[in-house]
Scaffold this motif. Structure first.
Motif, PDB file in Angstrom:
ATOM      1  N   UNK A   1       0.846  -1.191   0.000  1.00 31.14           N
ATOM      2  CA  UNK A   1       0.000   0.000   0.000  1.00 31.14           C
ATOM      3  C   UNK A   1       0.884   1.245   0.000  1.00 31.14           C
ATOM      4  N   UNK A   2       0.586   2.184  -0.870  1.00 30.11           N
ATOM      5  CA  UNK A   2       1.373   3.401  -0.983  1.00 30.11           C
ATOM      6  C   UNK A   2       1.069   4.338   0.190  1.00 30.11           C
TER       7      UNK A   2
ATOM      8  N   UNK B   1      -3.729   9.409  -0.853  1.00 26.64           N
ATOM      9  CA  UNK B   1      -4.632  10.303  -0.130  1.00 26.64           C
ATOM     10  C   UNK B   1      -5.603   9.561   0.777  1.00 26.64           C
ATOM     11  N   UNK B   2      -5.412   8.256   0.937  1.00 25.57           N
ATOM     12  CA  UNK B   2      -6.343   7.475   1.754  1.00 25.57           C
ATOM     13  C   UNK B   2      -6.266   7.885   3.233  1.00 25.57           C
ATOM     14  N   UNK B   3      -7.340   7.618   3.964  1.00 26.16           N
ATOM     15  CA  UNK B   3      -7.328   7.838   5.407  1.00 26.16           C
ATOM     16  C   UNK B   3      -6.335   6.894   6.059  1.00 26.16           C
ATOM     17  N   UNK B   4      -5.751   7.329   7.173  1.00 24.20           N
ATOM     18  CA  UNK B   4      -4.700   6.541   7.801  1.00 24.20           C
ATOM     19  C   UNK B   4      -4.780   6.660   9.324  1.00 24.20           C
TER      20      UNK B   4
ATOM     21  N   UNK C   1     -12.738   6.219  12.737  1.00 19.77           N
ATOM     22  CA  UNK C   1     -12.394   5.017  13.477  1.00 19.77           C
ATOM     23  C   UNK C   1     -11.530   4.081  12.644  1.00 19.77           C
ATOM     24  N   UNK C   2     -11.028   3.047  13.269  1.00 22.30           N
ATOM     25  CA  UNK C   2     -10.207   2.073  12.542  1.00 22.30           C
ATOM     26  C   UNK C   2     -10.962   1.457  11.371  1.00 22.30           C
ATOM     27  N   UNK C   3     -12.237   1.180  11.584  1.00 19.45           N
ATOM     28  CA  UNK C   3     -13.026   0.560  10.519  1.00 19.45           C
ATOM     29  C   UNK C   3     -13.095   1.435   9.265  1.00 19.45           C
ATOM     30  N   UNK C   4     -12.895   2.746   9.440  1.00 19.80           N
ATOM     31  CA  UNK C   4     -12.968   3.669   8.307  1.00 19.80           C
ATOM     32  C   UNK C   4     -11.704   3.655   7.455  1.00 19.80           C
ATOM     33  N   UNK C   5     -10.600   3.165   8.006  1.00 18.96           N
ATOM     34  CA  UNK C   5      -9.336   3.243   7.272  1.00 18.96           C
ATOM     35  C   UNK C   5      -8.796   1.880   6.847  1.00 18.96           C
TER      36      UNK C   5
ATOM     37  N   UNK D   1      -3.416   1.524   7.599  1.00 19.78           N
ATOM     38  CA  UNK D   1      -2.169   2.097   7.094  1.00 19.78           C
ATOM     39  C   UNK D   1      -1.692   3.320   7.869  1.00 19.78           C
ATOM     40  N   UNK D   2      -0.417   3.580   7.709  1.00 18.42           N
ATOM     41  CA  UNK D   2       0.184   4.779   8.281  1.00 18.42           C
ATOM     42  C   UNK D   2       0.615   5.704   7.149  1.00 18.42           C
ATOM     43  N   UNK D   3       1.127   6.862   7.537  1.00 19.29           N
ATOM     44  CA  UNK D   3       1.697   7.811   6.580  1.00 19.29           C
ATOM     45  C   UNK D   3       2.621   8.736   7.361  1.00 19.29           C
TER      46      UNK D   3
END
Length: 282
Positions: free
Chosen positions: A49-50, A54-57, A73-77, A89-91
């Motif tokens: 995963x990049x 722009x994904x939520x993290x 919440x976690x379920x959203x990311x 994921x992180x960023x």
């Protein structure tokens, strides 16, 4: 089962161990979630995963506890990776969240509370933490049922473990949760094969400095040092595993999959399989 991988020092194999153990737990039929709490986002990229997308993290999850930031919440990311392992994921943005956490009274339990909202959606949750003494490590320890401590062969790794032990003691004192750290993983324990020096001059000298030579004469002393190091670790941990140097590890990460799906019978994979078996049986 929630397992956190931790060490104060960088380069000890936290992410590598987290990803490959999660891979074997997935092979055993577990629904596995990896939570990347390191702003370097190596677990994120290691699962294909990049982290620059722009994904939520995890930045959004932690920031949702601070001020008027949107509720995430976690379920959203969480996203499913090509390996079948699920990932929060992180960023690099995550590094900017930590200062805000100091304004929150119950900041050490943010991750624990976020995981609780998932219910029993995942059979195994593995948390990768950064090489630091900050809030993301503390959150990982508070959320964990088990802690796996990773070491490289340098002397600073052992000193880093002492600092981590202090943090775990603080968790028990101030938060009231007992942290169980009974598994140690010694990574890259056999160095890469020595590179023969076939040319003269500065380049050959560099090779000798970095790789040594087959007849350098230091192998016996190095083996004694590693044995003494391993014995020191065994004084503090119930179970100690040694993972040999294996080029398949980096190749697997470059392909965005763990060792069980890339080279399941390589030397390093065999050790990570044993660790996963132990964690899976407890």
């Amino acid at each position: 089962m929630i397992v956190t991988f931790a060490h104060h020092k960088g380069g000890t194999g936290k992410t590598t161990s987290c990803l490959n153990i999660s891979g074997f737990l997935h092979e055993y039929g577990k629904r596995v979630l990896v939570i990347d709490c390191d702003p370097q986002a190596n677990a994120t990229s290691g699962l294909g995963i990049d982290p620059c997308s722009d994904r939520l993290s995890m930045y959004d999850v932690f920031m949702s506890y601070a001020g008027d930031y949107p509720d995430v919440g976690l379920a959203d990311i969480i996203t499913e990776t090509k390996s079948g392992i699920f990932l929060a994921p992180s960023s690099l943005d995550l590094v900017g969240a930590e200062p805000y956490l100091y304004t929150i009274d119950n900041r050490a339990a943010i991750l624990k509370d976020a995981i609780a909202e998932l219910g029993d959606a995942y059979g195994c949750i593995l948390i990768d933490t950064p090489p630091s003494m900050g809030q993301f490590v503390l959150n990982g320890l508070v959320a964990a049922d088990r802690v796996v401590v990773t070491f490289d062969s340098g002397i600073f790794a052992l000193k880093g473990a002492e600092a981590l032990s202090t943090i775990m003691g603080d968790v028990e004192t101030y938060v009231g949760d007992t942290v169980v750290a009974d598994v140690a993983v010694l990574t890259q324990w056999d160095k890469a094969p020595a590179a023969p020096v076939s040319a003269e001059g500065f380049g050959a000298r560099l090779k000798q400095l970095f790789f040594g030579t087959p007849d350098s004469g230091d192998n016996g002393g190095e083996k004694e040092r590693l044995t003494a190091f391993e014995n020191d670790v065994k004084k503090s941990f119930e179970t100690v595993y040694t993972v040999p140097f294996d080029t398949n590890i980096q190749k697997a990460q470059e392909n965005g999959i763990p060792l069980p799906q890339f080279a399941p019978e390589c030397e390093a994979a065999c050790v990570y399989r044993k660790i996963a078996e132990q964690l899976n049986s407890q």
